[in-house]
Design a protein around this motif. Sequence first.
Motif, PDB file in Angstrom:
ATOM      1  N   ARG A  35       0.851  -1.199   0.000  1.00 19.80           N
ATOM      2  CA  ARG A  35       0.000   0.000   0.000  1.00 19.80           C
ATOM      3  C   ARG A  35       0.888   1.251   0.000  1.00 19.80           C
ATOM      4  N   PHE A  62     -11.596  -2.293   5.386  1.00 19.26           N
ATOM      5  CA  PHE A  62     -10.994  -1.833   4.132  1.00 19.26           C
ATOM      6  C   PHE A  62      -9.485  -1.607   4.290  1.00 19.26           C
ATOM      7  N   CYS A  63      -8.860  -2.427   5.134  1.00 23.47           N
ATOM      8  CA  CYS A  63      -7.420  -2.247   5.384  1.00 23.47           C
ATOM      9  C   CYS A  63      -6.591  -2.465   4.120  1.00 23.47           C
ATOM     10  N   CYS A  83      -5.640   0.754   2.606  1.00 28.35           N
ATOM     11  CA  CYS A  83      -5.445   1.859   3.567  1.00 28.35           C
ATOM     12  C   CYS A  83      -4.111   2.560   3.310  1.00 28.35           C
ATOM     13  N   ARG A  85      -3.268   5.598   4.830  1.00 29.44           N
ATOM     14  CA  ARG A  85      -3.270   6.686   5.790  1.00 29.44           C
ATOM     15  C   ARG A  85      -2.200   6.588   6.858  1.00 29.44           C
ATOM     16  N   ARG A  87      -0.897   8.867  10.396  1.00 34.73           N
ATOM     17  CA  ARG A  87      -1.529   9.773  11.353  1.00 34.73           C
ATOM     18  C   ARG A  87      -0.500  10.375  12.285  1.00 34.73           C
ATOM     19  N   LEU A 130      -5.241   3.602  12.867  1.00 38.53           N
ATOM     20  CA  LEU A 130      -6.139   4.225  13.838  1.00 38.53           C
ATOM     21  C   LEU A 130      -6.156   3.443  15.147  1.00 38.53           C
ATOM     22  N   PHE A 131      -5.895   2.140  15.041  1.00 36.75           N
ATOM     23  CA  PHE A 131      -5.928   1.271  16.222  1.00 36.75           C
ATOM     24  C   PHE A 131      -4.520   0.918  16.671  1.00 36.75           C
ATOM     25  N   ARG A 175       5.517  -1.101   7.657  1.00 41.36           N
ATOM     26  CA  ARG A 175       4.122  -1.107   8.131  1.00 41.36           C
ATOM     27  C   ARG A 175       3.404  -2.393   7.712  1.00 41.36           C
ATOM     28  N   ARG A 222      -3.302  -4.001   9.800  1.00 41.69           N
ATOM     29  CA  ARG A 222      -4.611  -4.335   9.241  1.00 41.69           C
ATOM     30  C   ARG A 222      -5.540  -4.769  10.366  1.00 41.69           C
ATOM     31  N   SER A 251      -8.463  -3.871  11.500  1.00 38.23           N
ATOM     32  CA  SER A 251      -9.890  -4.159  11.305  1.00 38.23           C
ATOM     33  C   SER A 251     -10.121  -5.517  10.677  1.00 38.23           C
TER      34      SER A 251
HETATM   35  S1  SF4 Z   1      -7.713  -0.546  10.840  1.00 38.18           S
HETATM   36 FE1  SF4 Z   1      -5.760   0.476  10.515  1.00 38.18          FE
HETATM   37  S2  SF4 Z   1      -4.958  -0.449   8.654  1.00 38.18           S
HETATM   38 FE2  SF4 Z   1      -7.134  -0.927   8.731  1.00 38.18          FE
HETATM   39  S3  SF4 Z   1      -8.134   0.683   7.567  1.00 38.18           S
HETATM   40 FE3  SF4 Z   1      -8.144   1.323   9.701  1.00 38.18          FE
HETATM   41  S4  SF4 Z   1      -6.288   2.565   9.944  1.00 38.18           S
HETATM   42 FE4  SF4 Z   1      -6.076   1.390   8.051  1.00 38.18          FE
END
Ligand code: SF4
Length: 351
Positions: free
Chosen positions: A24, A274-275, A278, A280, A282, A293-294, A325, A328, A330
């Motif tokens: 990604r 939708f990892c 992804c 993104r 942060r 995010l987690f 990185r 994943r 989610s």
């Molecule tokens: S859980 Fe983490 S890797 Fe998955 S979409 Fe959300 S920020 Fe991206």
Amino acid sequence: MAKEHPRSPAEMAAAPQVLDTLHRPVRDLRISVTDHCNFRCVYCMPKAVFGTRYHFVGHDGLLQFGEIERIARQFAALGVTKIRLTGGEPLLRPRLEDLVARLAAIPGIEDIALTTNASMLSPEKAAALRKAGLRRINISLDALDEDVFQRMNDVGFPASRVLQAIDDAAAADLRIKINMVVRRGLNDTEIVPMAERFRGTQHVLRYIEYMDVGNLNGWKLEEVVTAKEILGALGERWPLEPVKAQRYGDVATRYRYVDGQGEIGVISSISQPFCGSCTRARLSPEGQLFTCLFGTRGHDLRALLRDGGTDETLYETLAGIWRARDDRYSELRATAVPQGGQKVEMFHIGG
Ligand code: SF4
């Protein structure tokens, strides 16, 4: 200066390709400019935990605008084209338009957006942000019903003032999306009234599945209203059809009303993760870089900057972090336990 239209596939293909272990690229940088917030939304910052004694990041600990700009510039060199300013409540940070202007001047940055609860979005502030280069704004509004909304923000802030701020943002020529976090037993009765309110307007209403962000919101799976349920409730009133994603890595799945009355989006991190796409990264207010995010561990960029690190070192550090990185969360939520302790709190790195 930020361009109106995204890069062509040829330009994208020519862009530097730093890929993570799941192939990604990094395309989006979310910058939390403060962890302070004037709301106490029950799914993010419960008042019982984040009371008057809670220690937020102090002024000296915050990244200064020049430091944020340096980091964003190296991320642009790595392929980032889109920046989102978040918080806490980002408009609590004074003179945010100065930061927007700095970021808008970075070559390669095509799109700058802001996520806000709009409690401090006056017509003058909206105009100043637009003039500085902001193009899009996501405004959080979890209900129209005043009792429900004020119970959710837990500070008695009226929905009527958020609706006024939406009109003010539109008058300032900002493109608007409305973010609604749906929680069963709290505001799921508002799914259809919210759609009714924003159908036929230019504004895109986005329903967000309630997420197990951080460690303190008491998340329960049974309180999640899934994308399928939300679309089911809407489809009973108005037929919807899917809309092709505009951009690789977009978080929301888009639908349009068959009768031409606009679009909605659904962000389904729980039921349809939708990892896989992804893109993104942060940045926290004090300069910790998280790649999910987690996430449970940040990388301290502030120390690197304040210890005299060069832009080359910064670039190599960012590239190294991204290449390593493998986030994943989610996709693994149901099976894996987060490695290495406590998840970062959402208000600390922005949603
Ligand atoms: S859980 Fe983490 S890797 Fe998955 S979409 Fe959300 S920020 Fe991206």
